[in-house]
Design a protein around this motif. Structure first.
Motif, PDB file in Angstrom:
ATOM      1  N   ALA A 136      66.161  60.714 105.923  1.00  0.00           N
ATOM      2  CA  ALA A 136      64.926  61.131 106.592  1.00  0.00           C
ATOM      3  C   ALA A 136      64.468  62.494 106.084  1.00  0.00           C
ATOM      4  CB  ALA A 136      65.140  61.167 108.107  1.00  0.00           C
TER       5      ALA A 136
ATOM      6  N   ASP B 187      60.772  65.981 102.606  1.00  0.00           N
ATOM      7  CA  ASP B 187      60.818  67.089 101.661  1.00  0.00           C
ATOM      8  C   ASP B 187      61.594  68.274 102.230  1.00  0.00           C
ATOM      9  OD1 ASP B 187      60.235  67.468  99.087  1.00  0.00           O
ATOM     10  OD2 ASP B 187      58.222  68.286  99.370  1.00  0.00           O
TER      11      ASP B 187
ATOM     12  N   GLU C 220      65.051  63.819 103.242  1.00  0.00           N
ATOM     13  CA  GLU C 220      64.568  63.647 101.866  1.00  0.00           C
ATOM     14  C   GLU C 220      63.094  63.235 101.877  1.00  0.00           C
ATOM     15  OE1 GLU C 220      66.208  60.642  98.898  1.00  0.00           O
ATOM     16  OE2 GLU C 220      67.834  62.099  99.089  1.00  0.00           O
ATOM     17  N   LYS C 221      62.763  62.289 102.751  1.00  0.00           N
ATOM     18  CA  LYS C 221      61.379  61.801 102.846  1.00  0.00           C
ATOM     19  C   LYS C 221      60.435  62.892 103.345  1.00  0.00           C
ATOM     20  CE  LYS C 221      61.671  57.443 101.630  1.00  0.00           C
ATOM     21  NZ  LYS C 221      60.914  56.912 100.484  1.00  0.00           N
TER      22      LYS C 221
ATOM     23  N   LYS D 259      62.532  54.451 110.016  1.00  0.00           N
ATOM     24  CA  LYS D 259      62.189  53.718 108.791  1.00  0.00           C
ATOM     25  C   LYS D 259      63.419  53.503 107.922  1.00  0.00           C
ATOM     26  CE  LYS D 259      57.371  55.260 108.399  1.00  0.00           C
ATOM     27  NZ  LYS D 259      56.447  56.147 107.658  1.00  0.00           N
ATOM     28  N   ALA D 260      64.257  54.536 107.806  1.00  0.00           N
ATOM     29  CA  ALA D 260      65.472  54.423 106.987  1.00  0.00           C
ATOM     30  C   ALA D 260      66.414  53.367 107.551  1.00  0.00           C
ATOM     31  CB  ALA D 260      66.180  55.782 106.911  1.00  0.00           C
TER      32      ALA D 260
ATOM     33  N   GLU E 277      60.999  58.980 110.438  1.00  0.00           N
ATOM     34  CA  GLU E 277      61.649  58.751 109.137  1.00  0.00           C
ATOM     35  C   GLU E 277      63.040  58.157 109.298  1.00  0.00           C
ATOM     36  OE1 GLU E 277      60.146  58.703 106.405  1.00  0.00           O
ATOM     37  OE2 GLU E 277      58.304  59.661 107.085  1.00  0.00           O
TER      38      GLU E 277
END
Length: 199
Positions: A41, A46, A43-44, A91-92, A88
């Motif tokens: 999450a 940033d 990573e997505k 979603k992961a 996030e």
């Protein structure tokens, strides 16, 4: 166990839920996902340069007042824009669940995956004395008060993002008290339960 089996583990702090999840994943020969979800999450979002403490802190952020703001049945479509971490994470979790069998520890995975037919949800809890002993032996000599504080954080987080009540038996296939049987036998119960559901 049948291909593409998804198991979610929710737990009281100090009950051995993490150990149950890890042992279960080993028995199933699948991966156990916990903090890995946070990294994915982050990573997505940033946030790759953040350390784990900052990521963990961000993962539990929510409004001061815990009212629902139109969360959907999937639990992540209308999360307020100032906190993208939950969205996030959800979603992961769903991306992983679509590809492989897995064990998910916490992260509201039981609600995120509620429309997956081969998903089974378990809640691990334990008596106060058992948790006190584990806190001393395995959790850096934490006090029972510290355990309960962590539980309240988990409860508020879960209740806010899912619209359900954390620890409510209606939300899980089975609730297991590890005080008498320990993590190994709890894993046996989970595997037997899933296999019996499929007969």
């Amino acid at each position: 166990m049948k291909d593409h089996t998804l198991i979610t583990i929710s737990r009281q702090y100090g009950s051995g839920g993490r150990e149950v999840a890890e042992l279960l994943a080993k028995r199933m020969q699948v991966r156990c996902y916990d903090r890995q979800i946070l990294y994915l999450a982050a990573e997505k979002m940033d946030a790759g340069e953040m350390d784990i403490s900052a990521i963990l802190d961000m993962s539990y952020k929510m409004p001061e007042r815990t009212f629902m703001d139109g969360v959907t049945s999937l639990g992540y479509e209308t999360i307020p824009p100032y906190n993208k971490m939950y969205r996030e994470q959800a979603k992961a979790i769903r991306n992983i669940a679509e590809k492989e069998s897995a064990v998910f520890l916490g992260r509201c995975a039981d609600v995120v995956l509620k429309d997956f037919p081969e998903c089974y949800n378990f809640f691990i809890y334990a008596d106060e004395e058992y948790r006190k002993n584990r806190a001393k032996e395995l959790y850096g000599n934490k006090t029972f008060k510290e355990l309960e504080k962590e539980n309240r954080t988990r409860e508020r987080y879960y209740n806010y993002y899912t619209g359900q009540k954390w620890g409510d038996p209606q939300n899980y296939h089975l609730m297991i008290n590890t005080s008498q049987i320990g993590p190994e036998k709890a894993v046996d119960l989970i595997i037997n339960y899933v296999e019996n559901c499929r007969k």
